[in-house]
Write an enzyme that holds these catalytic residues in place. Structure first.
Site, PDB file in Angstrom:
ATOM      1  CE  LYS A 169      -3.754   4.889  -1.876  1.00 14.29           C
ATOM      2  NZ  LYS A 169      -4.730   5.470  -2.821  1.00 14.29           N
ATOM      3  CE1 TYR A 220      -4.026   2.034   0.459  1.00  8.27           C
ATOM      4  CE2 TYR A 220      -2.782   3.143   2.198  1.00  8.27           C
ATOM      5  CZ  TYR A 220      -3.883   3.086   1.348  1.00  8.27           C
ATOM      6  OH  TYR A 220      -4.832   4.091   1.396  1.00  8.27           O
TER       7      TYR A 220
END
Length: 248
Positions: A160, A156
């Site tokens: 991001k 993640y």
């Protein structure tokens, strides 16, 4: 006059959480809204009705932004239905959290595809229209985790952080055509996902935030409205942390 009067926005992943909050705020400010959803037709129909109640045009499209051809088709369909695209909000995202030693290749690839490749797919697909218009605002949803990292979220965080690097590059590439690209990095935002967390976990989060509360989807949506509107006409390539001071 409303801040987004007469504009048309595409918002990916808008039937719940932050995406839903952004869609509602945009409709309130006069923007037509084309949004994507992955599975719930019922939730999409409900959102369509809520948006149209503000007197704007709204339509949901079942589309997977992580697929290049699907993103291209979506933009073709939106142009046919709405006639133009002024704003793109890349909001679709997933998590598959695990420590690196337990993280599967499939879980790494999925998160990169949905959170990062979708941003490439959608930005490339709308670029042609925005270049022709010589204007546009692209807003990409990152996370405080993409700024500082987080144990158990290597996939993640990588996706991001990638969104931030991608967005800054696009701001440099397209700036001469008056196309702006900015990033919003939400902190701990209270949504359906966080509602499932134990109370003590939530308290631990909020105690560590200077404003002593979690954010709301509206808090993120308000930042999106600003970046989509002409009020931010000279802002591009920036990351705005909407996190209650968490990363201060």
């Amino acid at each position: 006059m409303k801040l987004l009067d007469g504009k048309t926005a595409i918002i990916t992943g808008a039937t719940r959480g932050i995406g839903r909050g952004v869609a509602l705020a945009f409709a309130e400010q006069g923007s037509n809204v084309a949004f994507t959803y992955s599975s719930s037709v019922e939730a999409a129909n409900r959102l369509e009705q809520e948006l149209e109640a503000h007197g704007v045009k709204a339509k949901g499209y079942q589309s997977n932004a992580a697929e290049y051809a699907a993103a291209e088709q979506l933009v073709t369909d939106v142009l046919a239905d709405f006639g133009n695209i002024d704003i793109l909000i890349n909001n679709a995202g997933v998590t598959k959290d695990n420590l690196l030693m337990r993280m599967s290749e499939e879980d790494f690839d999925l998160v990169i595809d949905v959170n990062l490749k979708s941003v490439f797919n959608m930005t490339k697909a709308v670029q042609r229209t925005m270049l022709k218009n010589r204007k546009g605002s692209i807003i990409n949803m990152s996370s405080v985790v993409g700024v500082k990292g987080n144990a158990g979220q290597a996939n993640y965080a990588a996706s991001k952080a990638g969104v931030i690097g991608f967005s800054k590059s696009i701001a440099l590439e397209l700036g001469s055509r008056n196309i702006r690209c900015n990033v919003i990095a939400p902190g701990f935002i209270e949504t359906e996902m966080t509602a499932k967390l134990p109370e003590d976990v939530v308290k631990g989060w909020t105690d560590a935030i200077p404003l002593k509360r979690g954010g709301t989807p509206e808090d993120v949506a308000n930042a999106c409205v600003f970046l989509a509107s002409d009020m931010s006409a000279y802002i591009s390539g920036q990351v705005i942390n909407v996190d209650g001071g968490m990363l201060t």
